[in-house]
Design a protein around this motif. Structure first.
Motif, PDB file in Angstrom:
ATOM      1  N   ILE A 102      -0.319  -4.930  -4.800  1.00 16.86           N
ATOM      2  CA  ILE A 102      -1.404  -4.179  -5.421  1.00 16.86           C
ATOM      3  C   ILE A 102      -1.368  -4.351  -6.867  1.00 16.86           C
ATOM      4  CG2 ILE A 102      -1.913  -1.759  -5.697  1.00 16.86           C
ATOM      5  CD1 ILE A 102      -1.287  -1.198  -2.976  1.00 16.86           C
ATOM      6  N   TYR A 103      -0.072  -4.356  -7.531  1.00 17.16           N
ATOM      7  CA  TYR A 103      -0.233  -4.477  -9.087  1.00 17.16           C
ATOM      8  C   TYR A 103      -0.467  -6.044  -9.322  1.00 17.16           C
ATOM      9  CZ  TYR A 103       2.485  -0.182  -9.703  1.00 17.16           C
ATOM     10  OH  TYR A 103       2.628   1.028  -9.746  1.00 17.16           O
ATOM     11  N   GLN A 104      -0.495  -6.984  -8.547  1.00 19.47           N
ATOM     12  CA  GLN A 104      -0.842  -8.321  -8.991  1.00 19.47           C
ATOM     13  C   GLN A 104      -2.322  -8.369  -8.770  1.00 19.47           C
ATOM     14  OE1 GLN A 104       1.807 -11.126  -6.302  1.00 19.47           O
ATOM     15  NE2 GLN A 104       3.193 -11.231  -8.332  1.00 19.47           N
ATOM     16  N   GLN A 105      -2.919  -7.877  -7.874  1.00 15.07           N
ATOM     17  CA  GLN A 105      -4.387  -7.697  -7.717  1.00 15.07           C
ATOM     18  C   GLN A 105      -4.952  -6.998  -8.850  1.00 15.07           C
ATOM     19  OE1 GLN A 105      -6.131  -7.747  -3.231  1.00 15.07           O
ATOM     20  NE2 GLN A 105      -5.400  -5.581  -3.933  1.00 15.07           N
ATOM     21  N   TYR A 106      -4.304  -5.931  -9.437  1.00  9.76           N
ATOM     22  CA  TYR A 106      -4.696  -5.364 -10.641  1.00  9.76           C
ATOM     23  C   TYR A 106      -4.818  -6.263 -11.925  1.00  9.76           C
ATOM     24  CZ  TYR A 106      -5.274  -2.160 -14.365  1.00  9.76           C
ATOM     25  OH  TYR A 106      -5.542  -1.560 -15.644  1.00  9.76           O
ATOM     26  N   LEU A 107      -3.523  -7.096 -11.910  1.00 13.64           N
ATOM     27  CA  LEU A 107      -3.554  -8.137 -13.047  1.00 13.64           C
ATOM     28  C   LEU A 107      -4.714  -8.958 -12.924  1.00 13.64           C
ATOM     29  CD1 LEU A 107       0.188  -8.579 -12.870  1.00 13.64           C
ATOM     30  CD2 LEU A 107      -0.989  -7.364 -14.787  1.00 13.64           C
ATOM     31  N   VAL A 108      -4.990  -9.393 -11.847  1.00 10.70           N
ATOM     32  CA  VAL A 108      -6.100 -10.350 -11.654  1.00 10.70           C
ATOM     33  C   VAL A 108      -7.388  -9.642 -12.112  1.00 10.70           C
ATOM     34  CG1 VAL A 108      -7.559 -11.945  -9.965  1.00 10.70           C
ATOM     35  CG2 VAL A 108      -5.130 -11.839  -9.844  1.00 10.70           C
ATOM     36  N   LEU A 109      -7.754  -8.415 -11.528  1.00 10.89           N
ATOM     37  CA  LEU A 109      -8.905  -7.652 -11.899  1.00 10.89           C
ATOM     38  C   LEU A 109      -8.897  -7.438 -13.638  1.00 10.89           C
ATOM     39  CD1 LEU A 109      -9.104  -5.049  -9.160  1.00 10.89           C
ATOM     40  CD2 LEU A 109     -10.705  -6.786  -9.655  1.00 10.89           C
ATOM     41  N   THR A 125     -10.755   2.110 -10.596  1.00 15.37           N
ATOM     42  CA  THR A 125      -9.344   1.288  -9.955  1.00 15.37           C
ATOM     43  C   THR A 125      -8.133   2.189 -10.951  1.00 15.37           C
ATOM     44  OG1 THR A 125     -10.547  -0.532  -9.668  1.00 15.37           O
ATOM     45  CG2 THR A 125      -8.055  -0.861  -9.977  1.00 15.37           C
ATOM     46  N   ARG A 126      -8.354   2.399 -12.071  1.00 17.52           N
ATOM     47  CA  ARG A 126      -7.153   2.860 -12.833  1.00 17.52           C
ATOM     48  C   ARG A 126      -6.668   4.378 -12.201  1.00 17.52           C
ATOM     49  NH1 ARG A 126      -9.821  -0.178 -17.149  1.00 17.52           N
ATOM     50  NH2 ARG A 126      -8.560  -1.786 -17.790  1.00 17.52           N
ATOM     51  N   GLU A 127      -7.844   4.905 -11.955  1.00 18.12           N
ATOM     52  CA  GLU A 127      -7.491   6.515 -11.452  1.00 18.12           C
ATOM     53  C   GLU A 127      -6.908   6.357 -10.158  1.00 18.12           C
ATOM     54  OE1 GLU A 127      -8.103   9.385 -12.975  1.00 18.12           O
ATOM     55  OE2 GLU A 127      -8.497   8.328 -14.671  1.00 18.12           O
ATOM     56  N   ASN A 128      -7.085   5.387  -9.320  1.00 14.90           N
ATOM     57  CA  ASN A 128      -6.579   5.222  -8.072  1.00 14.90           C
ATOM     58  C   ASN A 128      -5.233   4.804  -8.242  1.00 14.90           C
ATOM     59  OD1 ASN A 128      -8.592   5.877  -6.400  1.00 14.90           O
ATOM     60  ND2 ASN A 128      -9.613   3.871  -6.082  1.00 14.90           N
ATOM     61  N   LEU A 129      -5.013   4.031  -9.238  1.00 14.01           N
ATOM     62  CA  LEU A 129      -3.565   3.298  -9.348  1.00 14.01           C
ATOM     63  C   LEU A 129      -2.810   4.527  -9.744  1.00 14.01           C
ATOM     64  CD1 LEU A 129      -4.189   0.030 -10.965  1.00 14.01           C
ATOM     65  CD2 LEU A 129      -2.881   0.271  -8.974  1.00 14.01           C
ATOM     66  N   LYS A 130      -3.267   5.586 -10.751  1.00  6.37           N
ATOM     67  CA  LYS A 130      -2.331   6.499 -11.346  1.00  6.37           C
ATOM     68  C   LYS A 130      -1.848   7.423  -9.837  1.00  6.37           C
ATOM     69  CE  LYS A 130      -4.726   7.119 -15.594  1.00  6.37           C
ATOM     70  NZ  LYS A 130      -5.395   7.965 -16.423  1.00  6.37           N
ATOM     71  N   LYS A 131      -2.817   7.670  -8.750  1.00  2.00           N
ATOM     72  CA  LYS A 131      -2.466   8.262  -7.581  1.00  2.00           C
ATOM     73  C   LYS A 131      -1.292   7.446  -6.866  1.00  2.00           C
ATOM     74  CE  LYS A 131      -7.107  10.490  -7.283  1.00  2.00           C
ATOM     75  NZ  LYS A 131      -8.176  10.498  -6.258  1.00  2.00           N
ATOM     76  N   PHE A 132      -1.571   6.090  -7.136  1.00  3.46           N
ATOM     77  CA  PHE A 132      -0.552   5.274  -6.147  1.00  3.46           C
ATOM     78  C   PHE A 132       0.611   5.322  -6.767  1.00  3.46           C
ATOM     79  CE2 PHE A 132       1.121   0.863  -5.722  1.00  3.46           C
ATOM     80  CZ  PHE A 132       1.248   0.830  -4.688  1.00  3.46           C
ATOM     81  N   ASP A 133       0.724   5.417  -8.217  1.00 11.87           N
ATOM     82  CA  ASP A 133       2.032   5.642  -8.881  1.00 11.87           C
ATOM     83  C   ASP A 133       2.875   6.810  -8.405  1.00 11.87           C
ATOM     84  OD1 ASP A 133       1.810   3.405 -10.371  1.00 11.87           O
ATOM     85  OD2 ASP A 133       1.467   4.389 -12.222  1.00 11.87           O
ATOM     86  N   GLN A 189     -13.090  -3.851  -4.386  1.00 13.73           N
ATOM     87  CA  GLN A 189     -13.205  -2.979  -3.162  1.00 13.73           C
ATOM     88  C   GLN A 189     -11.590  -3.464  -2.462  1.00 13.73           C
ATOM     89  OE1 GLN A 189     -16.474  -4.776  -1.326  1.00 13.73           O
ATOM     90  NE2 GLN A 189     -17.731  -3.899  -2.750  1.00 13.73           N
ATOM     91  N   ASN A 190     -11.215  -4.276  -2.726  1.00 15.03           N
ATOM     92  CA  ASN A 190     -10.039  -4.793  -1.655  1.00 15.03           C
ATOM     93  C   ASN A 190      -8.931  -3.870  -2.343  1.00 15.03           C
ATOM     94  OD1 ASN A 190     -11.324  -6.538  -0.264  1.00 15.03           O
ATOM     95  ND2 ASN A 190     -10.571  -8.490  -1.236  1.00 15.03           N
ATOM     96  N   GLU A 191      -8.947  -3.890  -3.586  1.00 19.00           N
ATOM     97  CA  GLU A 191      -7.900  -3.126  -4.491  1.00 19.00           C
ATOM     98  C   GLU A 191      -7.850  -1.610  -3.874  1.00 19.00           C
ATOM     99  OE1 GLU A 191      -4.861  -2.860  -7.801  1.00 19.00           O
ATOM    100  OE2 GLU A 191      -5.196  -3.790  -5.567  1.00 19.00           O
ATOM    101  N   ALA A 192      -9.231  -1.011  -4.029  1.00 21.82           N
ATOM    102  CA  ALA A 192      -9.333   0.292  -3.427  1.00 21.82           C
ATOM    103  C   ALA A 192      -8.969   0.612  -1.957  1.00 21.82           C
ATOM    104  CB  ALA A 192     -10.637   0.703  -3.918  1.00 21.82           C
ATOM    105  N   GLN A 193      -9.279  -0.479  -1.147  1.00 28.17           N
ATOM    106  CA  GLN A 193      -8.668  -0.259   0.265  1.00 28.17           C
ATOM    107  C   GLN A 193      -7.248  -0.375   0.346  1.00 28.17           C
ATOM    108  OE1 GLN A 193     -10.841  -3.412   2.478  1.00 28.17           O
ATOM    109  NE2 GLN A 193     -12.527  -2.244   2.020  1.00 28.17           N
ATOM    110  N   ASN A 196      -5.649   2.894  -1.033  1.00 25.57           N
ATOM    111  CA  ASN A 196      -5.703   3.966  -0.348  1.00 25.57           C
ATOM    112  C   ASN A 196      -4.889   4.157   1.047  1.00 25.57           C
ATOM    113  OD1 ASN A 196      -7.767   5.048  -1.746  1.00 25.57           O
ATOM    114  ND2 ASN A 196      -9.381   4.279  -0.572  1.00 25.57           N
ATOM    115  N   LEU A 197      -4.911   2.695   1.528  1.00 24.61           N
ATOM    116  CA  LEU A 197      -3.895   2.723   2.843  1.00 24.61           C
ATOM    117  C   LEU A 197      -2.524   2.798   2.483  1.00 24.61           C
ATOM    118  CD1 LEU A 197      -3.723   1.760   5.769  1.00 24.61           C
ATOM    119  CD2 LEU A 197      -3.358  -0.669   5.087  1.00 24.61           C
ATOM    120  N   ALA A 198      -2.228   2.326   1.357  1.00 18.44           N
ATOM    121  CA  ALA A 198      -0.655   2.251   0.794  1.00 18.44           C
ATOM    122  C   ALA A 198      -0.338   3.867   0.508  1.00 18.44           C
ATOM    123  CB  ALA A 198      -0.203   1.485  -0.353  1.00 18.44           C
ATOM    124  N   THR A 199      -1.098   4.390  -0.166  1.00 18.32           N
ATOM    125  CA  THR A 199      -1.046   5.745  -0.616  1.00 18.32           C
ATOM    126  C   THR A 199      -0.918   6.750   0.781  1.00 18.32           C
ATOM    127  OG1 THR A 199      -2.323   5.484  -2.840  1.00 18.32           O
ATOM    128  CG2 THR A 199      -2.023   7.765  -1.746  1.00 18.32           C
TER     129      THR A 199
END
Length: 217
Positions: A102-109, A125-133, A189-193, A196-199
């Motif tokens: 997930i973090y590597q996908q974000y690096l590409v983004l 995406t950044r808001e979703n990543l904060k929840k993921f953190d 979209q893939n990153e969001a999915q 969400n799945l991991a969270t």
């Protein structure tokens, strides 16, 4: 990664050699040529070895399931029974693998955002990543450390293809640029999915996520 020609790059990559076959185990480096054949297809050539081509799988490929159910063999049932009392370390390994991906996908983004002329917006995406953190911190993982590790771990072939593709954005025009921007949007979209799945998988039931810290992206 260094550009050496039209859609062609010289790549210095790192990998872990387990020492199988008599070699010395440890982290090693290798150099190869990478040629971008299409936004989702690359060709790799290392030394005198024959070249190999790789195509990125569709985003829903990993989610596909077989409709055929194969009954377990007696040997498999006995092995499962004998291992019932042993600790299972696979889930932790899978969680770490998911976090890094997930973090590597974000690096590409982030490259999409930097080279997309303001056409790629990663605020959601950044808001979703904060929840993921918060989710992974509640499981005992340090988001800062995992994010730093994601930058060092070699990307899988699919992400390598994306990385090379989006790096071509500043040099692309017309239909080619529109296609690359579409690749970036699909990756969002893939990153969001994935998040969400991991969270949903990691989220505890006691609501303790709200108490966990977060980092800035």
């Amino acid at each position: 990664m260094r550009k050496i020609g039209e859609n062609e790059f010289q790549v210095l990559d790192s990998y872990y050699d387990d020492g199988e076959g008599g070699g010395r185990a440890g982290l090693k480096r290798r150099s190869y040529k990478l040629r971008l054949l299409a936004p989702d297809k690359i060709e790799l050539k290392q030394g005198n070895y024959p070249s190999s081509q790789f195509v990125r799988c569709p985003s829903d490929f990993r989610a596909a399931k077989s409709d055929v159910t194969v009954p377990p063999s007696n040997e498999a049932v006995q092995k499962k029974s004998s291992n019932a009392s042993k600790p299972n370390l696979a889930p932790d390994s899978k969680i770490k693998e998911t976090i890094l991906f997930i973090y590597q996908q974000y690096l590409v983004l982030k490259i999409c955002e930097a080279k997309g002329d303001g056409l790629i917006n990663l605020n959601a995406t950044r808001e979703n990543l904060k929840k993921f953190d918060k989710s992974i911190r509640a499981k005992g993982y340090d988001p800062e450390a995992m994010f730093a590790q994601a930058k060092e771990v070699p990307f899988n072939e699919g992400l390598k293809i994306l990385l090379v593709s989006v790096s071509m954005l500043p040099m692309s025009q017309g239909a080619e640029k529109a296609q690359l921007l579409s690749v970036c949007q699909r990756l969002i979209q893939n990153e969001a999915q994935s998040i969400n799945l991991a969270t949903n998988t990691l989220e505890p039931q006691d609501g303790s996520l709200e108490k966990a810290g977060e980092k800035d992206f």
